[in-house]
Motif scaffolding. Structure first.
Motif, short mmCIF file in Angstrom:
data_model
loop_
_atom_site.label_atom_id
_atom_site.label_comp_id
_atom_site.label_asym_id
_atom_site.label_seq_id
_atom_site.Cartn_x
_atom_site.Cartn_y
_atom_site.Cartn_z
N ILE A 156 28.64 47.34 -7.62
CA ILE A 156 27.76 47.05 -6.49
C ILE A 156 26.46 46.51 -7.04
O ILE A 156 25.81 47.15 -7.87
CB ILE A 156 27.54 48.31 -5.63
CG1 ILE A 156 28.87 48.73 -5.03
CG2 ILE A 156 26.49 48.05 -4.57
CD1 ILE A 156 28.83 49.98 -4.24
N GLU A 157 26.09 45.30 -6.58
CA GLU A 157 24.86 44.66 -7.04
C GLU A 157 23.71 45.00 -6.10
O GLU A 157 23.86 44.96 -4.89
CB GLU A 157 25.02 43.14 -7.08
CG GLU A 157 25.86 42.65 -8.22
CD GLU A 157 25.85 41.15 -8.32
OE1 GLU A 157 25.33 40.47 -7.40
OE2 GLU A 157 26.36 40.64 -9.33
N VAL A 197 18.49 41.72 -10.59
CA VAL A 197 19.82 42.16 -10.16
C VAL A 197 20.22 43.35 -11.01
O VAL A 197 20.29 43.25 -12.24
CB VAL A 197 20.86 41.03 -10.29
CG1 VAL A 197 22.23 41.52 -9.86
CG2 VAL A 197 20.44 39.83 -9.48
N ARG A 198 20.49 44.47 -10.35
CA ARG A 198 20.96 45.66 -11.06
C ARG A 198 22.36 45.97 -10.54
O ARG A 198 22.61 45.93 -9.34
CB ARG A 198 20.04 46.84 -10.79
CG ARG A 198 18.68 46.66 -11.42
CD ARG A 198 17.91 47.97 -11.40
NE ARG A 198 16.63 47.79 -12.09
CZ ARG A 198 15.47 47.60 -11.46
NH1 ARG A 198 15.43 47.55 -10.15
NH2 ARG A 198 14.37 47.46 -12.15
N THR A 199 23.27 46.27 -11.45
CA THR A 199 24.66 46.55 -11.09
C THR A 199 24.98 48.00 -11.37
O THR A 199 24.67 48.51 -12.45
CB THR A 199 25.62 45.64 -11.89
OG1 THR A 199 25.25 44.28 -11.66
CG2 THR A 199 27.05 45.85 -11.45
N LYS A 200 25.60 48.67 -10.40
CA LYS A 200 26.05 50.04 -10.58
C LYS A 200 27.55 50.06 -10.36
O LYS A 200 28.07 49.41 -9.44
CB LYS A 200 25.36 50.96 -9.58
CG LYS A 200 25.72 52.40 -9.77
CD LYS A 200 24.57 53.29 -9.49
CE LYS A 200 25.03 54.71 -9.81
NZ LYS A 200 23.98 55.66 -9.75
N ARG A 201 28.27 50.79 -11.21
CA ARG A 201 29.73 50.86 -11.13
C ARG A 201 30.15 52.25 -10.68
O ARG A 201 29.67 53.26 -11.20
CB ARG A 201 30.34 50.53 -12.49
CG ARG A 201 30.11 49.09 -12.90
CD ARG A 201 30.29 48.88 -14.39
NE ARG A 201 31.55 49.36 -14.88
CZ ARG A 201 32.57 48.59 -15.24
NH1 ARG A 201 32.43 47.29 -15.15
NH2 ARG A 201 33.69 49.10 -15.69
N GLY A 212 31.34 46.46 -2.23
CA GLY A 212 31.29 45.99 -3.61
C GLY A 212 32.55 45.25 -4.00
O GLY A 212 33.47 45.05 -3.20
N LEU A 213 32.59 44.87 -5.27
CA LEU A 213 33.67 44.07 -5.83
C LEU A 213 34.46 44.91 -6.82
O LEU A 213 33.87 45.58 -7.68
CB LEU A 213 33.07 42.85 -6.54
CG LEU A 213 33.98 41.71 -6.88
CD1 LEU A 213 34.46 41.03 -5.61
CD2 LEU A 213 33.27 40.72 -7.76
N VAL A 214 35.79 44.87 -6.72
CA VAL A 214 36.64 45.61 -7.65
C VAL A 214 36.64 44.89 -8.99
O VAL A 214 36.97 43.71 -9.07
CB VAL A 214 38.08 45.74 -7.10
CG1 VAL A 214 38.99 46.42 -8.12
CG2 VAL A 214 38.09 46.49 -5.79
N VAL A 215 36.23 45.59 -10.05
CA VAL A 215 36.18 44.97 -11.38
C VAL A 215 37.26 45.51 -12.31
O VAL A 215 37.50 44.93 -13.37
CB VAL A 215 34.78 45.15 -12.03
CG1 VAL A 215 33.74 44.36 -11.26
CG2 VAL A 215 34.39 46.60 -12.11
N SER A 216 37.93 46.60 -11.92
CA SER A 216 39.03 47.13 -12.73
C SER A 216 39.99 47.90 -11.83
O SER A 216 39.56 48.67 -10.98
CB SER A 216 38.50 48.06 -13.82
OG SER A 216 39.57 48.67 -14.52
#
Length: 83
Positions: A23-24, A37-41, A8-12
Motif C-alpha cells: 500500500i502506497e 511515497v512510502r510503501t507498507k507491506r 493495495g496491490l498484490v506483490v507476492s
C-alpha cells in the motif's frame, strides 16, 4: 470502532492462503513539502487462493490469524489481466 480498510496491490502470492499486499502512501515531507511515497507491506489472508500478482484488492483488518497476519481480502477490484 470503525473497521480499517485499505486498497493495495498484490506483490507476492507464493504462500498458501496468504498474499503480500503493498500500500502506497503519498504525503508531503514535513519540512520540505515535496511529495514522498512510502510503501507498507501487509500479509493478508486469502482463503481461496484467488489473488494473483498484480491484482488490486481491498483488504480489511481482522483478529490475529497468525503472528504476522491481521488482514483479510474483502474483494478483488481488478486482476492483473484486466490492467
Amino acid at each position: 470502532m470503525a473497521v480499517k480498510e485499505r486498497v493495495g496491490l498484490v506483490v507476492s502470492d507464493k504462500m498458501d492462503k496468504t498474499v503480500v499486499v503493498a500500500i502506497e502512501n503519498r504525503a508531503p515531507h514535513p519540512k520540505y513539502g515535496k511529495i514522498v511515497v512510502r510503501t507498507k507491506r501487509y500479509k493478508v489472508h486469502d482463503e481461496e487462493n484467488q489473488c494473483g500478482m498484480g491484482d488490486r484488492v481491498r483488504i480489511q483488518e481482522t483478529r490475529p490469524l497468525s503472528r504476522t497476519k491481521r488482514w483479510k481480502v474483502i474483494e478483488i477490484l481488478t486482476t492483473a489481466a484486466q490492467s
